[in-house]
Motif scaffolding. Structure first.
Motif, PDB file in Angstrom:
ATOM      1  N   SER A   1      -3.398 -72.366   8.183  1.00  0.00           N
ATOM      2  CA  SER A   1      -2.180 -73.179   7.634  1.00  0.00           C
ATOM      3  C   SER A   1      -3.190 -74.598   6.760  1.00  0.00           C
ATOM      4  O   SER A   1      -2.129 -75.276   6.353  1.00  0.00           O
ATOM      5  N   LEU A   2      -4.304 -74.686   6.813  1.00  0.00           N
ATOM      6  CA  LEU A   2      -4.804 -75.970   6.280  1.00  0.00           C
ATOM      7  C   LEU A   2      -5.546 -75.652   4.775  1.00  0.00           C
ATOM      8  O   LEU A   2      -6.213 -74.358   4.661  1.00  0.00           O
ATOM      9  N   ARG A   3      -5.534 -76.587   4.261  1.00  0.00           N
ATOM     10  CA  ARG A   3      -6.446 -76.610   2.984  1.00  0.00           C
ATOM     11  C   ARG A   3      -7.346 -77.929   3.186  1.00  0.00           C
ATOM     12  O   ARG A   3      -6.699 -79.022   3.551  1.00  0.00           O
ATOM     13  N   TYR A   4      -8.638 -77.949   2.807  1.00  0.00           N
ATOM     14  CA  TYR A   4      -9.303 -79.111   2.906  1.00  0.00           C
ATOM     15  C   TYR A   4     -10.321 -78.930   2.036  1.00  0.00           C
ATOM     16  O   TYR A   4     -10.643 -78.012   1.253  1.00  0.00           O
ATOM     17  N   GLY A   5     -11.068 -80.011   1.885  1.00  0.00           N
ATOM     18  CA  GLY A   5     -12.381 -80.163   0.945  1.00  0.00           C
ATOM     19  C   GLY A   5     -12.960 -81.616   0.972  1.00  0.00           C
ATOM     20  O   GLY A   5     -12.367 -82.355   1.342  1.00  0.00           O
ATOM     21  N   PHE A   6     -14.373 -81.369   0.599  1.00  0.00           N
ATOM     22  CA  PHE A   6     -15.203 -82.452   0.345  1.00  0.00           C
ATOM     23  C   PHE A   6     -15.667 -82.760  -1.002  1.00  0.00           C
ATOM     24  O   PHE A   6     -16.078 -81.777  -1.673  1.00  0.00           O
ATOM     25  N   GLY A   7     -15.308 -83.877  -1.450  1.00  0.00           N
ATOM     26  CA  GLY A   7     -15.797 -84.067  -2.989  1.00  0.00           C
ATOM     27  C   GLY A   7     -17.219 -84.314  -3.267  1.00  0.00           C
ATOM     28  O   GLY A   7     -17.896 -84.460  -2.374  1.00  0.00           O
ATOM     29  N   ASP A   8     -17.392 -84.390  -4.445  1.00  0.00           N
ATOM     30  CA  ASP A   8     -18.976 -84.593  -4.961  1.00  0.00           C
ATOM     31  C   ASP A   8     -18.860 -85.140  -6.358  1.00  0.00           C
ATOM     32  O   ASP A   8     -17.994 -85.365  -6.775  1.00  0.00           O
ATOM     33  N   LYS A   9     -19.976 -85.416  -7.030  1.00  0.00           N
ATOM     34  CA  LYS A   9     -19.860 -85.894  -8.289  1.00  0.00           C
ATOM     35  C   LYS A   9     -19.478 -85.282  -9.271  1.00  0.00           C
ATOM     36  O   LYS A   9     -18.917 -85.910 -10.080  1.00  0.00           O
ATOM     37  N   ARG A  10     -19.611 -83.861  -9.255  1.00  0.00           N
ATOM     38  CA  ARG A  10     -18.757 -83.105 -10.286  1.00  0.00           C
ATOM     39  C   ARG A  10     -17.315 -83.044 -10.081  1.00  0.00           C
ATOM     40  O   ARG A  10     -16.748 -82.886 -11.173  1.00  0.00           O
ATOM     41  N   SER A  11     -17.113 -82.897  -9.093  1.00  0.00           N
ATOM     42  CA  SER A  11     -15.677 -82.903  -8.675  1.00  0.00           C
ATOM     43  C   SER A  11     -15.087 -83.795  -7.703  1.00  0.00           C
ATOM     44  O   SER A  11     -15.159 -83.753  -6.435  1.00  0.00           O
ATOM     45  N   LEU A  12     -14.840 -85.090  -7.953  1.00  0.00           N
ATOM     46  CA  LEU A  12     -14.528 -86.033  -7.069  1.00  0.00           C
ATOM     47  C   LEU A  12     -13.297 -85.718  -6.172  1.00  0.00           C
ATOM     48  O   LEU A  12     -13.366 -85.902  -4.945  1.00  0.00           O
ATOM     49  N   MET A  13     -12.322 -85.032  -6.722  1.00  0.00           N
ATOM     50  CA  MET A  13     -11.144 -84.598  -6.013  1.00  0.00           C
ATOM     51  C   MET A  13     -11.536 -83.119  -5.770  1.00  0.00           C
ATOM     52  O   MET A  13     -11.471 -82.423  -6.863  1.00  0.00           O
ATOM     53  N   PRO A  14     -11.763 -82.514  -4.571  1.00  0.00           N
ATOM     54  CA  PRO A  14     -11.847 -81.012  -4.441  1.00  0.00           C
ATOM     55  C   PRO A  14     -10.715 -80.442  -5.179  1.00  0.00           C
ATOM     56  O   PRO A  14      -9.683 -80.592  -4.844  1.00  0.00           O
ATOM     57  N   ALA A  15     -11.145 -79.147  -5.794  1.00  0.00           N
ATOM     58  CA  ALA A  15     -10.161 -78.263  -6.382  1.00  0.00           C
ATOM     59  C   ALA A  15      -9.183 -77.595  -5.403  1.00  0.00           C
ATOM     60  O   ALA A  15      -8.079 -77.629  -6.067  1.00  0.00           O
ATOM     61  N   SER A  16      -9.563 -77.534  -4.293  1.00  0.00           N
ATOM     62  CA  SER A  16      -8.783 -76.905  -3.213  1.00  0.00           C
ATOM     63  C   SER A  16      -7.559 -78.071  -2.979  1.00  0.00           C
ATOM     64  O   SER A  16      -6.580 -77.519  -2.277  1.00  0.00           O
ATOM     65  N   LEU A  17      -7.766 -79.370  -3.293  1.00  0.00           N
ATOM     66  CA  LEU A  17      -6.657 -80.262  -2.991  1.00  0.00           C
ATOM     67  C   LEU A  17      -6.205 -80.800  -3.982  1.00  0.00           C
ATOM     68  O   LEU A  17      -4.892 -81.648  -3.860  1.00  0.00           O
ATOM     69  N   SER A  18      -6.371 -80.507  -5.301  1.00  0.00           N
ATOM     70  CA  SER A  18      -6.107 -81.179  -6.544  1.00  0.00           C
ATOM     71  C   SER A  18      -4.347 -81.243  -6.769  1.00  0.00           C
ATOM     72  O   SER A  18      -3.959 -82.226  -7.119  1.00  0.00           O
TER      73      SER A  18
END
Length: 239
Positions: free
Chosen positions: A13-30
């Motif tokens: 039931s979870l979506r999670y993610g860790f951002g980086d320089k290329r994608s500050l907001m993880p695509a899984s959470l956008s």
């Protein structure tokens, strides 16, 4: 190179993610970005229970919710993003923990919040990208402060090398002491990790305040990182 948490990935039931320089907001959470709480991170220990999208939280560095569809996320650029989830995915939390937060007890405050409704034994925890002991060199005074403030943690865990702190190891020690079910470390060092991309791409994978400060000392014209911190977070997803 991806940042994955086996513990969080095992919860359907979870979506999670860790951002980086290329994608500050993880695509899984956008798609949930519009639900983020309005807050100001201040390296404090205040935990807020979020009950509705866009909630105004003022100064806060930790967030907790039992509501689906609300993204909990923190901005980091060397500090620890720590993601918490009940093992059945019905409750989640996140904290922003730098050295001040670790010393002042933000993980303990999250444990208090969880134990108000539940038990930490039913939760798992994941620590995301942050400054690791390979690069996190500090003053002798700060190392001494950690050793004196946290006497129950072995000195070699706190500082595995002279004048270096291992914030992730300190956090893991605290998390286990507080009775959480399990913990993993999902990310890499924000200061030294390379992107693995061609030479014409971004060299470093993450935004790093410490690395950027060193560059600015060498070149005062080097731009700051304001607005370029990376998000780490999670949401209870109900398809």
């Amino acid at each position: 190179m991806t940042d994955e948490s086996p513990l969080l990935s095992s919860i359907p039931s979870l979506r999670y993610g860790f951002g980086d320089k290329r994608s500050l907001m993880p695509a899984s959470l956008s798609e949930y970005r519009h639900t983020l709480a309005e807050k100001k991170q201040v390296h404090g220990t205040r935990i807020v229970e979020v009950t509705h999208p866009g909630q105004i939280c003022a100064d806060a560095d930790g967030f907790y919710t039992r509501q689906s569809g609300i993204l909990l996320a923190v901005l980091t650029a060397d500090c620890l993003p720590i993601l918490f989830s009940r093992r059945d995915g019905k409750c989640i939390g996140v904290v922003h923990a730098g050295w001040r937060g670790l010393l002042d007890g933000i993980i303990e405050r999250m444990a208090d919040q969880i134990n108000h409704y539940d038990s930490t034994a039913d939760w798992v925890v994941s620590i995301g990208p942050a400054a690791r002991s390979c690069c996190y060199q500090v003053s002798e005074e700060l190392v001494d402060t950690f050793l004196q403030t946290l006497p129950d943690i072995p000195p070699e865990v706190i500082s595995p090398r002279e004048r270096h702190l291992d914030l992730s190891a300190v956090a893991v020690h605290k998390i286990r002491q507080l009775g959480f079910y399990d913990v993993d470390i999902a990310g890499h060092c924000t200061i030294c990790t390379l992107s693995g991309e061609p030479e014409n791409g971004p060299r470093f994978k993450y935004t790093s305040f410490r690395r950027n400060s060193h560059r600015q000392k060498q070149d005062p014209m080097h731009p700051g990182i304001r607005g370029r911190n990376q998000y780490s977070g999670l949401v209870i997803h109900q398809p």
